[in-house]
Design an enzyme around this catalytic site. Structure first.
Site, PDB file in Angstrom:
ATOM      1  CG  HIS A  53      -5.056  -4.525  -4.339  1.00  0.00           C
ATOM      2  ND1 HIS A  53      -4.501  -5.428  -5.131  1.00  0.00           N
ATOM      3  CD2 HIS A  53      -4.479  -4.113  -3.410  1.00  0.00           C
ATOM      4  CE1 HIS A  53      -3.273  -5.799  -4.524  1.00  0.00           C
ATOM      5  NE2 HIS A  53      -3.361  -5.012  -3.453  1.00  0.00           N
TER       6      HIS A  53
ATOM      7  NE  ARG B 147      13.096   3.231  -2.003  1.00  0.00           N
ATOM      8  CZ  ARG B 147      12.910   2.581  -3.052  1.00  0.00           C
ATOM      9  NH1 ARG B 147      11.733   2.879  -3.679  1.00  0.00           N
ATOM     10  NH2 ARG B 147      13.715   1.843  -3.870  1.00  0.00           N
TER      11      ARG B 147
ATOM     12  CG  HIS C 247       6.352  -0.283 -20.236  1.00  0.00           C
ATOM     13  ND1 HIS C 247       7.465  -0.334 -19.599  1.00  0.00           N
ATOM     14  CD2 HIS C 247       5.553  -1.137 -19.899  1.00  0.00           C
ATOM     15  CE1 HIS C 247       7.497  -1.179 -18.962  1.00  0.00           C
ATOM     16  NE2 HIS C 247       6.312  -2.037 -18.700  1.00  0.00           N
TER      17      HIS C 247
ATOM     18  CB  SER D 291       4.600   3.695  -0.370  1.00  0.00           C
ATOM     19  OG  SER D 291       4.353   2.344  -0.610  1.00  0.00           O
TER      20      SER D 291
ATOM     21  CG  HIS E  17       4.210  -0.458  -5.933  1.00  0.00           C
ATOM     22  ND1 HIS E  17       5.504  -0.436  -6.420  1.00  0.00           N
ATOM     23  CD2 HIS E  17       4.333  -0.113  -4.556  1.00  0.00           C
ATOM     24  CE1 HIS E  17       6.178  -0.140  -5.266  1.00  0.00           C
ATOM     25  NE2 HIS E  17       5.687  -0.045  -4.462  1.00  0.00           N
TER      26      HIS E  17
END
Length: 300
Positions: free
Chosen positions: A94, A108, A139, A90, A104
């Site tokens: 910033h 998982r 994108h 994870s 982000h």
């Protein structure tokens, strides 16, 4: 067929690779690692970078935890069994400069048994100021890696990200989205567990080169106090989403995870202004106008 030990090992390699790339990108700051153990089973490696040339605060965390699944999580997942295993990487970064976006990533894996197991994850970008060329580049990178594995992944997972990263009480998306997916299985996708694992790893390895390009485009831009204040305001929105809606935060808290690792996604500083209004025709107003679902960032 890939097993949980192999998945955890490869995820740790991806954590190592990303930390090396981010340290090189920043050029000053280095990650500080804390190895921790979870009461009930498992643990992880929390790595934090702070006060750098580019990064004000960031974390690249790995965890592999196991034990008994709490009742609220069992109910949310719609399962009856108790024993679980979960591992993942994870990341939240910033930056200092308001023109460098927050990013982000999460990849998982979750397992109850050989029959009940799945992959989840995604990458999303939260610019303080939306810049069309960066949005398209970001994108396109996610579409390229997704298309390698399935012709439907990018469109499906972009829509999923738009819906997931949505601040309902503000009626705005957290940023420009990206891709997001959860509970992927062979039954749902037509891909084997090995193929789903390959997608997870490829997506994880897309993070560093994609973000490095965007950082290098914007890291040296000058900014004013006004633009810095806007950055603090947008960080406030980020905090609101993570504390109110984020499923990973809720899972970590419900499973007795390590609080410092769970909340590493929060920035060092975020502000809230009462009844803030943007100026007509400003870049701030334009950014707010683009915080919507279903924007085709490849064609903007």
């Amino acid at each position: 067929m890939v097993n949980k030990e192999q998945i955890a090992q490869e995820y740790q390699k991806i954590q190592d690779e990303i930390c090396t790339a981010l340290e090189k990108l920043d050029g000053k700051a280095h990650f500080v690692e804390e190895v921790w153990e979870r009461e009930g089973g498992g643990g992880g490696r929390t790595r934090i970078i702070q006060n750098g040339n580019v990064f004000e605060k960031g974390g690249v965390n790995f965890s592999a935890v196991y034990g008994k699944l709490p009742e609220p999580i069992k109910k949310a997942f719609g399962v009856d069994e108790d024993d679980f295993f979960a591992c993942g990487v994870s990341i939240v970064i910033h930056p200092n400069n308001p023109f460098v976006p927050i990013i982000h990533m999460n990849i998982r894996y979750f397992e109850l048994n050989e029959q009940v197991r799945w992959f989840g994850g995604g990458i999303d970008l939260t610019p303080h100021y939306i810049q069309d060329a960066d949005a398209t580049y970001f994108h396109q990178a996610l579409k390229t890696v997704s298309d390698k594995h399935s012709p439907t992944f990018y469109a499906d997972f972009k829509t999923w990200a738009d819906n997931y990263f949505f601040i309902k009480h503000r009626n705005e998306t957290r940023g420009i989205g990206g891709v997001f997916y959860d509970k992927l299985t062979p039954e749902k996708t037509g891909l084997s567990y090995d193929e789903l694992f390959a997608y997870s790893c490829d997506l994880g390895r897309t993070f560093a080169p994609t973000y490095s390009e965007i950082v290098n485009r914007n890291r040296d831009k000058s900014y004013s106090d006004r633009e810095k204040e806007w950055q603090f305001l947008r960080r406030g929105r980020y905090v609101e989403f993570n504390l109110v809606y984020d499923a990973g935060t809720k899972f970590g808290l419900e499973t007795n995870g390590r609080i410092e690792s769970i909340l590493m996604s929060l920035p060092k500083q975020a502000n809230w202004f009462y009844d803030f209004k943007t100026e007509a025709g400003s870049e701030e107003e334009r950014t707010l106008s683009l915080l919507k679902k279903d924007i085709d960032w490849l064609a903007i």
